[in-house]
Motif scaffolding. Sequence first.
Motif, short mmCIF file in Angstrom:
data_model
loop_
_atom_site.label_atom_id
_atom_site.label_comp_id
_atom_site.label_asym_id
_atom_site.label_seq_id
_atom_site.Cartn_x
_atom_site.Cartn_y
_atom_site.Cartn_z
N ALA A 776 -51.05 15.47 18.32
CA ALA A 776 -49.78 16.21 18.47
C ALA A 776 -48.82 15.38 19.29
O ALA A 776 -48.57 15.67 20.47
N ASP A 778 -45.69 15.27 19.22
CA ASP A 778 -44.47 16.00 19.57
C ASP A 778 -44.70 17.47 19.27
O ASP A 778 -45.69 17.84 18.62
N PRO A 779 -43.82 18.34 19.71
CA PRO A 779 -44.02 19.78 19.49
C PRO A 779 -44.13 20.15 18.02
O PRO A 779 -44.92 21.03 17.66
N ALA A 782 -47.52 19.47 16.82
CA ALA A 782 -48.46 20.45 17.37
C ALA A 782 -48.41 21.75 16.58
O ALA A 782 -49.45 22.35 16.27
N LEU A 795 -54.63 23.43 23.30
CA LEU A 795 -53.80 22.23 23.43
C LEU A 795 -54.32 21.46 24.65
O LEU A 795 -54.40 22.01 25.76
N THR A 797 -54.91 17.34 26.59
CA THR A 797 -54.64 15.90 26.63
C THR A 797 -55.93 15.14 26.39
O THR A 797 -57.03 15.63 26.68
N ARG A 822 -45.31 26.12 21.74
CA ARG A 822 -44.19 25.29 22.16
C ARG A 822 -44.01 25.37 23.69
O ARG A 822 -43.71 24.37 24.35
N TYR A 825 -46.72 23.30 25.33
CA TYR A 825 -46.46 21.88 25.15
C TYR A 825 -45.43 21.39 26.18
O TYR A 825 -45.59 20.34 26.80
N THR A 829 -46.08 18.57 29.23
CA THR A 829 -45.34 17.31 29.40
C THR A 829 -44.51 17.31 30.67
O THR A 829 -44.34 16.27 31.31
N PRO A 835 -45.59 12.54 26.18
CA PRO A 835 -46.65 12.66 25.18
C PRO A 835 -47.38 11.35 24.91
O PRO A 835 -48.59 11.34 24.68
N PRO A 840 -51.68 14.18 23.51
CA PRO A 840 -52.15 15.55 23.29
C PRO A 840 -52.72 15.76 21.89
O PRO A 840 -52.31 15.09 20.93
N VAL A 842 -54.42 19.13 19.23
CA VAL A 842 -54.59 20.56 19.00
C VAL A 842 -55.94 20.78 18.35
O VAL A 842 -56.33 20.05 17.42
#
Length: 978
Positions: A776, A778-779, A782, A795, A797, A822, A825, A829, A835, A840, A842
């Motif tokens: 993921a 970016d959002p 994800a 979610l 890391t 969202r 996330y 960050t 990121p 990250p 999922v």
Amino acid sequence: MEPTPEQRPHHAYPDHWEADVVLRDGGTARIRPITTDDAARLVSFYEQVSDESKYYRFFAPYPRLSDRDVHRFTHHDYVDRVGLAVTIGGEFIGTVRYDRIDDTGRPASAPADEAEVAFLVQDAHQGRGVASALLEHIAAVARERGIRRFAAEVLPANNKMIKVFRDGGYTQRRSFEDGSVHLTLDLEPTEKSLAVQRGREQRAEARSVQRLLAPGSVAVIGTGRTPGGVGRTVLRNLLAAGYTGRTYAVNRAFDEGLATLDGVPAHRSLGEIDEQVDLAVIAVPAHRVPEAVADCGEHGVQGLVVLSAGYAERGAEGRELQRELVRQARSYGMRIIGPNAFGIINTAETVRLNASLAPESPARGRIGLFTQSGAIGIALLSGLHRRGAGLSSFISAGNRADVSGNDFLQYSFEDPDTDVALLYLESLGNPRKFTRLARRTAAVKPVVVVKGARHSGTNPPGHAVPVSRIPDTTVSALMRQAGVIRVDTVTEMVDAGLLLAGQPLPAGPRVAILGNSESLGLLTYDACLAEGLRPRPPVDLTTAASPQDFRDALAEALADGTCDAVIVTAIPWVGENGEAETGDGQVLAEALTKAVAGGSAKPVAVVHVEIGGLAEALAAASSTAAPRPRTVTPAAQPRAATTATPARATTAGPPAARGAATAPAAPATPEAAAPEAATSREATPRAGRIPAYPAAERAVRALAEAVKYAQWRRQAAVPGKIPEFLDDTIDEAGAAALIEAQLATAPDPRGRPLSHDEARALLGHYGIDVRPALPAPDPEAAVAAAARLGYPVALKTTAPHLRHRADLGGVRLDVADEEALRRAYGELTDLLGKPAELLPVVQAMAPRGVDTVVRASIDAAAGAILSFGLAGAPSELLGDTAHRLVPATDRDAAELVRSIRAAPVLFGWRGSAPVDTAALEELLLRLSRLVDDHPEVVSVALEPVVVAPQGLTVLGASVRLAPPPARSDVGPRRLPNY
């Protein structure tokens, strides 16, 4: 046109085929490839072979080798044509050769996978196991070169050679063609061939130690002309012990007219001695040792005890001198104890050998002692002497350049005079072999070990062996798995050794306590609970109890089926005049000895305070007491306690402990909960020596070790197994192909870690399902991943510094929808970084359960190790992790799960639901099988493994591949070279 064998290119000399081996009679020899420089040796060897042996080799009279024969037998390409020789003193005593052939029997090259093999052994060395050792080594060479079968033509009258092939354990086919026996051997090792190989290894190495400990004659090289000095001291000790063989004093500085020294023949060199010398004790400066070794080798000495110092304990230069010493001795077929050794002792009545610096030879007993330290050896001999205990044998190996603890285990395994083996070790040259030998020896007699240098991470000076990087707790766990009784101090080793050598093994953990001191009884009771035993309430005989009261109470306890062992506590008793009697230990010893004379198969130990002479009297009584059975009977079913107790007896104990004491509830194997009969001690029944201890804790600790060992013996009698169902769900070939492909792309010879997807694929071949984790970056990615997996999701890391660190906020669980995802996330960050730094992923949520960690790793010295613990603080902070050697059996897996201190969490602690430990054990077995099948898998970590009430989920996996490390416990027999 295909080139002839002589025209094919020659490969580099394969020095890794060189090996020192122990032959059947205990002597050593060297196996090496034959080279072009061996022509003269080959001719000399052939001239010493009888006409009959030549006829058996060539099927016709063949009195001498032609120049062409010599050229053919000394020129090899080490691939399609290989010759090996066995040498002693640099001269050949046996040879073997193979030539690769095709289906028609003509010379060939790869991919042809069959070879014709032929042996020749000097008649003087036949019957020593030379051909058997050559078969093991030439078969290993052939497998390395892609040859899978040997073909051999043998005359029907050559029964010795036919027996070598038949007894090798390989799958074979036999036919009779054209007047000869045609044999075909499949070279793939079988369970039988491995058993044959290890059986031969055991007998040969045991015999090599036996030759050192029971020589027919001894020469002390370096005997001083005046009293004092190392050599003269050893000579004096030999004579004082009453050595039954011939003894010689040797010193090149003796005057020519000196005929005797201290009543034994004196000589300037071994060459002046007309009779065979079996053992030489070398006590000369290090720079003169090579000359002495050469003198010994040239005159047929069988073994050496090198007391001289100045070797590996002095650094790199000394280490090279030590290696050269071993090479020189082995070239003559001799084994070495030392250098820098303290000496050896054998108390057998037919030997009475004290070739050591110990001024007094210990009494004859049933304990074998091996130590790598002279100072510790002195302390142990002194401690055993003070306790009235005797030894069967003693080896203080010094730098342990050759004869090691492994050799001592081989000897102890079959020595009828040894009931218990005690070892003080500072290094393990071959830990895999040690655990294998210890397991086999512990199945018939106890093995007690103290490991020095536990926390330094290095070997002591002089011990030139591979350094193991595994923690000491892991070493201890692996020893326990092999049945070794691992203790922390030499005092504990003596305490355990005395109990195990003199008493039968307990049938269970139930302990009766009786004595004339309520306080000492309570201390013993508390110590039993602390060690995991199940003590009954102490029986207080009061301070007025007489020796007869002790005898009656002990006899009653031994007859009681509700206890498995008895601890007698004693303080000085009060006489008729009201004064304490402190010195009459003899009377109490006689009373206790008579109580146990009825033959009850229960161990008895005595804790005494200030009763002079009691320990000595108990030791002396063992020589006159009636024999007691050395087997352990099953614990009887509980019954009502008898009411016949000594007149003054009262029951003492904490209020909550009145009545039958019970152990705290804990996960346990069925054997621990319901003791069963232990197997026989494999020893002739002898009089039992009752050990005495000056403190309750020491006696209880020794008894607790005996209880755990007896339980291990019961379990070892029915070995665990690897479930057959695993075979149906394992794709070994698919995993091998994946590993080969990944290593082919690895630029680093140290290997490479696998990506998440690569690790999932490899583990999947062994039925280990790792839950997918979608990247993921970016959002939006994800959200897309969550939509694919389905909510709720996690979610987290995957950056190395944040992995598995939920406490740092790198994990968000039970994310229910897109909005929550969202938000999570953004929080992640904002808190921890970009990121690209966090990496990250999922992942779909797993069913709730207990988070655990399962690992497998390869240690260069110890081999493949399987580990288990709870995730987080229990394993990381408290070190609560259990370990087993690979391959693990179903019993190993079950014990692994139950042996951590936090195990109750898995079994419904505080009313929680028990988790699916069966699924966890299956996972352990699958991972064990993976690393056993593929040694290229050098590290695996499954973290976390969430174990639910039904099933489990592997959420994370990391795998590292590397070229497989060399293994010293597989392949043909060979002595280590350090």
